[in-house]
Scaffold this motif. Structure first.
Motif, PDB file in Angstrom:
ATOM      1  N   LEU A  80       0.833  -1.208   0.000  1.00 20.13           N
ATOM      2  CA  LEU A  80       0.000   0.000   0.000  1.00 20.13           C
ATOM      3  C   LEU A  80       0.866   1.255   0.000  1.00 20.13           C
ATOM      4  CD1 LEU A  80      -2.816  -1.022   2.516  1.00 20.13           C
ATOM      5  CD2 LEU A  80      -3.165  -0.289   0.144  1.00 20.13           C
ATOM      6  N   LEU A  81       1.928   1.228   0.785  1.00 15.57           N
ATOM      7  CA  LEU A  81       2.818   2.387   0.851  1.00 15.57           C
ATOM      8  C   LEU A  81       3.497   2.628  -0.491  1.00 15.57           C
ATOM      9  CD1 LEU A  81       3.483   4.383   3.091  1.00 15.57           C
ATOM     10  CD2 LEU A  81       5.503   3.030   3.648  1.00 15.57           C
ATOM     11  N   LEU A  82       3.926   1.570  -1.140  1.00 15.21           N
ATOM     12  CA  LEU A  82       4.536   1.699  -2.467  1.00 15.21           C
ATOM     13  C   LEU A  82       3.545   2.289  -3.473  1.00 15.21           C
ATOM     14  CD1 LEU A  82       6.486  -1.685  -2.736  1.00 15.21           C
ATOM     15  CD2 LEU A  82       7.513   0.596  -2.772  1.00 15.21           C
ATOM     16  N   TYR A  83       2.318   1.801  -3.422  1.00 17.11           N
ATOM     17  CA  TYR A  83       1.298   2.243  -4.379  1.00 17.11           C
ATOM     18  C   TYR A  83       0.837   3.675  -4.094  1.00 17.11           C
ATOM     19  CZ  TYR A  83      -3.176   2.509  -6.827  1.00 17.11           C
ATOM     20  OH  TYR A  83      -4.220   2.909  -7.619  1.00 17.11           O
ATOM     21  N   LEU A  84       0.555   3.967  -2.828  1.00 18.27           N
ATOM     22  CA  LEU A  84      -0.026   5.266  -2.476  1.00 18.27           C
ATOM     23  C   LEU A  84       0.968   6.412  -2.595  1.00 18.27           C
ATOM     24  CD1 LEU A  84      -2.096   4.152   0.651  1.00 18.27           C
ATOM     25  CD2 LEU A  84      -3.000   4.766  -1.601  1.00 18.27           C
ATOM     26  N   THR A  85       2.263   6.134  -2.371  1.00 19.85           N
ATOM     27  CA  THR A  85       3.270   7.202  -2.437  1.00 19.85           C
ATOM     28  C   THR A  85       3.927   7.328  -3.804  1.00 19.85           C
ATOM     29  OG1 THR A  85       5.005   5.707  -1.630  1.00 19.85           O
ATOM     30  CG2 THR A  85       3.789   6.980   0.026  1.00 19.85           C
ATOM     31  N   SER A  86       3.527   6.491  -4.743  1.00 19.63           N
ATOM     32  CA  SER A  86       4.100   6.559  -6.094  1.00 19.63           C
ATOM     33  C   SER A  86       3.589   7.792  -6.826  1.00 19.63           C
ATOM     34  CB  SER A  86       3.724   5.294  -6.878  1.00 19.63           C
ATOM     35  OG  SER A  86       2.315   5.222  -7.041  1.00 19.63           O
ATOM     36  N   PRO A  87       4.252   8.203  -7.912  1.00 22.73           N
ATOM     37  CA  PRO A  87       3.790   9.363  -8.681  1.00 22.73           C
ATOM     38  C   PRO A  87       2.330   9.209  -9.089  1.00 22.73           C
ATOM     39  CG  PRO A  87       5.969   8.716  -9.407  1.00 22.73           C
ATOM     40  CD  PRO A  87       5.507   7.653  -8.446  1.00 22.73           C
ATOM     41  N   GLY A  88       1.525  10.200  -8.743  1.00 17.40           N
ATOM     42  CA  GLY A  88       0.105  10.147  -9.053  1.00 17.40           C
ATOM     43  C   GLY A  88      -0.723   9.454  -8.005  1.00 17.40           C
ATOM     44  N   GLY A  89      -0.079   8.921  -6.965  1.00 19.05           N
ATOM     45  CA  GLY A  89      -0.794   8.209  -5.914  1.00 19.05           C
ATOM     46  C   GLY A  89      -1.495   9.151  -4.956  1.00 19.05           C
ATOM     47  N   LEU A  90      -2.359   8.591  -4.120  1.00 19.89           N
ATOM     48  CA  LEU A  90      -3.125   9.410  -3.176  1.00 19.89           C
ATOM     49  C   LEU A  90      -2.228  10.100  -2.159  1.00 19.89           C
ATOM     50  CD1 LEU A  90      -6.084   6.929  -2.473  1.00 19.89           C
ATOM     51  CD2 LEU A  90      -6.096   8.923  -3.986  1.00 19.89           C
ATOM     52  N   TRP A  91      -1.125   9.464  -1.795  1.00 23.64           N
ATOM     53  CA  TRP A  91      -0.172  10.052  -0.856  1.00 23.64           C
ATOM     54  C   TRP A  91       1.156  10.318  -1.551  1.00 23.64           C
ATOM     55  CZ3 TRP A  91      -0.957   5.863   3.494  1.00 23.64           C
ATOM     56  CH2 TRP A  91      -2.219   6.059   4.083  1.00 23.64           C
ATOM     57  N   ALA A 135     -13.504   7.853  -9.538  1.00 21.18           N
ATOM     58  CA  ALA A 135     -14.933   7.983  -9.271  1.00 21.18           C
ATOM     59  C   ALA A 135     -15.198   8.092  -7.772  1.00 21.18           C
ATOM     60  CB  ALA A 135     -15.686   6.789  -9.854  1.00 21.18           C
ATOM     61  N   ALA A 136     -14.455   7.289  -6.997  1.00 19.40           N
ATOM     62  CA  ALA A 136     -14.611   7.343  -5.536  1.00 19.40           C
ATOM     63  C   ALA A 136     -14.163   8.696  -4.994  1.00 19.40           C
ATOM     64  CB  ALA A 136     -13.805   6.221  -4.891  1.00 19.40           C
ATOM     65  N   GLN A 137     -13.077   9.229  -5.559  1.00 19.67           N
ATOM     66  CA  GLN A 137     -12.605  10.550  -5.148  1.00 19.67           C
ATOM     67  C   GLN A 137     -13.623  11.624  -5.501  1.00 19.67           C
ATOM     68  OE1 GLN A 137      -8.651  10.190  -7.159  1.00 19.67           O
ATOM     69  NE2 GLN A 137      -7.847  11.003  -5.243  1.00 19.67           N
ATOM     70  N   ALA A 138     -14.207  11.521  -6.693  1.00 20.20           N
ATOM     71  CA  ALA A 138     -15.191  12.515  -7.150  1.00 20.20           C
ATOM     72  C   ALA A 138     -16.423  12.534  -6.250  1.00 20.20           C
ATOM     73  CB  ALA A 138     -15.601  12.213  -8.591  1.00 20.20           C
ATOM     74  N   MET A 139     -16.740  11.379  -5.643  1.00 18.94           N
ATOM     75  CA  MET A 139     -17.902  11.301  -4.750  1.00 18.94           C
ATOM     76  C   MET A 139     -17.555  11.736  -3.325  1.00 18.94           C
ATOM     77  SD  MET A 139     -20.005   7.905  -5.946  1.00 18.94           S
ATOM     78  CE  MET A 139     -18.610   6.781  -5.854  1.00 18.94           C
ATOM     79  N   GLY A 140     -16.305  12.178  -3.141  1.00 18.48           N
ATOM     80  CA  GLY A 140     -15.886  12.687  -1.843  1.00 18.48           C
ATOM     81  C   GLY A 140     -15.488  11.628  -0.834  1.00 18.48           C
ATOM     82  N   ALA A 141     -15.144  10.434  -1.306  1.00 17.49           N
ATOM     83  CA  ALA A 141     -14.749   9.353  -0.396  1.00 17.49           C
ATOM     84  C   ALA A 141     -13.427   9.688   0.298  1.00 17.49           C
ATOM     85  CB  ALA A 141     -14.614   8.045  -1.167  1.00 17.49           C
ATOM     86  N   ILE A 183      -9.087   3.111   0.305  1.00 11.60           N
ATOM     87  CA  ILE A 183      -8.160   2.003   0.548  1.00 11.60           C
ATOM     88  C   ILE A 183      -8.915   0.705   0.830  1.00 11.60           C
ATOM     89  CG2 ILE A 183      -6.417   1.091   2.140  1.00 11.60           C
ATOM     90  CD1 ILE A 183      -5.379   3.972   2.438  1.00 11.60           C
ATOM     91  N   PHE A 184      -9.863   0.762   1.767  1.00 12.93           N
ATOM     92  CA  PHE A 184     -10.524  -0.466   2.212  1.00 12.93           C
ATOM     93  C   PHE A 184     -11.698  -0.882   1.327  1.00 12.93           C
ATOM     94  CE2 PHE A 184      -8.437   1.002   6.126  1.00 12.93           C
ATOM     95  CZ  PHE A 184      -7.791  -0.163   6.500  1.00 12.93           C
ATOM     96  N   LYS A 185     -12.449   0.094   0.807  1.00 10.58           N
ATOM     97  CA  LYS A 185     -13.659  -0.228   0.040  1.00 10.58           C
ATOM     98  C   LYS A 185     -13.410  -0.335  -1.464  1.00 10.58           C
ATOM     99  CE  LYS A 185     -16.453  -0.141   3.620  1.00 10.58           C
ATOM    100  NZ  LYS A 185     -17.174  -1.361   4.095  1.00 10.58           N
ATOM    101  N   VAL A 186     -12.305   0.240  -1.918  1.00 13.28           N
ATOM    102  CA  VAL A 186     -12.018   0.212  -3.360  1.00 13.28           C
ATOM    103  C   VAL A 186     -10.762  -0.612  -3.652  1.00 13.28           C
ATOM    104  CG1 VAL A 186     -11.540   1.569  -5.428  1.00 13.28           C
ATOM    105  CG2 VAL A 186     -13.144   2.437  -3.710  1.00 13.28           C
ATOM    106  N   LEU A 187      -9.619  -0.140  -3.173  1.00 10.70           N
ATOM    107  CA  LEU A 187      -8.352  -0.776  -3.528  1.00 10.70           C
ATOM    108  C   LEU A 187      -8.268  -2.223  -3.053  1.00 10.70           C
ATOM    109  CD1 LEU A 187      -5.878   2.182  -2.804  1.00 10.70           C
ATOM    110  CD2 LEU A 187      -6.699   1.382  -5.025  1.00 10.70           C
ATOM    111  N   LEU A 188      -8.426  -2.433  -1.764  1.00 13.96           N
ATOM    112  CA  LEU A 188      -8.289  -3.789  -1.228  1.00 13.96           C
ATOM    113  C   LEU A 188      -9.435  -4.695  -1.674  1.00 13.96           C
ATOM    114  CD1 LEU A 188      -6.992  -3.099   2.401  1.00 13.96           C
ATOM    115  CD2 LEU A 188      -5.679  -3.752   0.378  1.00 13.96           C
ATOM    116  N   LYS A 189     -10.637  -4.147  -1.706  1.00 15.92           N
ATOM    117  CA  LYS A 189     -11.796  -4.953  -2.106  1.00 15.92           C
ATOM    118  C   LYS A 189     -11.680  -5.422  -3.548  1.00 15.92           C
ATOM    119  CE  LYS A 189     -16.848  -4.900  -2.186  1.00 15.92           C
ATOM    120  NZ  LYS A 189     -18.078  -4.085  -1.925  1.00 15.92           N
ATOM    121  N   GLU A 190     -11.259  -4.518  -4.440  1.00 19.01           N
ATOM    122  CA  GLU A 190     -11.168  -4.855  -5.858  1.00 19.01           C
ATOM    123  C   GLU A 190     -10.006  -5.805  -6.162  1.00 19.01           C
ATOM    124  OE1 GLU A 190     -13.114  -3.994  -8.522  1.00 19.01           O
ATOM    125  OE2 GLU A 190     -14.545  -3.162  -7.088  1.00 19.01           O
ATOM    126  N   SER A 191      -9.000  -5.787  -5.311  1.00 16.10           N
ATOM    127  CA  SER A 191      -7.798  -6.579  -5.595  1.00 16.10           C
ATOM    128  C   SER A 191      -7.722  -7.871  -4.790  1.00 16.10           C
ATOM    129  CB  SER A 191      -6.540  -5.735  -5.322  1.00 16.10           C
ATOM    130  OG  SER A 191      -6.480  -5.348  -3.956  1.00 16.10           O
TER     131      SER A 191
END
Length: 221
Positions: free
Chosen positions: A40-51, A126-132, A138-146
């Motif tokens: 998660l840290l690798l993914y979220l802190t990568s260029p364009g990631g949420l963190w 889409a999740a970001q656009a809905m204000g998630a 992380i829990f409802k989109v990323l982990l659930k989908e993967s």
């Protein structure tokens, strides 16, 4: 059976098999937790990631790459000071677990990152656009989908762990590797080596079967 494998002590063999299962399962839980965090840290802190954070991403990636590159047979020796500090000894099943976790968590962390990158970015946007919130994404989109890919990666990791327990056993960690080396190879009792090898292969098949079954059940595509 006694005629075919005269040197095998079956009660001791069952104990060794239980120790292998114990080390593998406990280390797998540790690798799952640490690997998820690293991935998660690798993914979220990568260029364009949420963190997105260049420095944290580089540090995390370096940690993962370094520990993935070190052969487990060497890593377990490098971690002797830590093991002795924590348990007072490097021998036994429980003292081997930290090395098993450190040896496999970075590997699983990369598999987690790959699984997360396969998720359609449109779903995250889409999740970001809905204000998630980030936690919700992380829990409802990323982990659930993967989940199917994460379980598949965990299956591969569990198989690697079984092999690592055999290596750890050769320096006194217990399990089938310990029994095969000290009671089989060093004493030229190759019937013991053969039986231990067969049991290790069976354990691998068990983990593979369970992992494949869970992946198919979770994959809704």
């Amino acid at each position: 059976m006694t005629d075919l494998f005269p040197n095998v002590d079956w009660p001791d063999l069952m104990i060794a098999t239980g120790e292998t299962f114990y080390m593998t399962i406990v280390a797998l839980i540790g690798a799952l937790i640490l690997g998820l965090l690293l991935g998660l840290l690798l993914y979220l802190t990568s260029p364009g990631g949420l963190w997105q954070n260049k420095y944290i991403h580089i540090i995390t990636a370096t940690f993962v790459n370094v520990f993935r590159a070190i052969p487990f047979a060497i890593l377990i020796f490098l971690l002797f000071p830590v093991t002795i500090f924590l348990f007072g000894t490097f021998r036994g099943t429980t003292p081997a677990i930290p090395a098993l976790i450190v040896g496999t968590a970075p590997f699983y962390g990369r598999l987690v990152e790959i699984a997360l990158r396969e998720i359609d970015k449109g779903v995250v946007e889409a999740a970001q656009a809905m204000g998630a919130k980030t936690s919700t994404i992380i829990f409802k989109v990323l982990l659930k989908e993967s989940i199917p890919a994460l379980v598949s990666g965990l299956t591969v990791t569990s198989i690697a762990l079984v092999g690592y327990t055999a290596i750890a056993g050769m320096i006194g960690a217990g399990g089938l590797g310990d029994y095969a080396y000290f009671y089989g190879f060093t004493r030229r009792n190759f019937d013991i080596v053969f039986v231990c090898t067969v049991l290790i292969v069976i354990i691998v098949f068990i983990f593979q079967f369970i992992g494949d079954w869970m992946t198919k059940r979770l994959d809704k595509r």
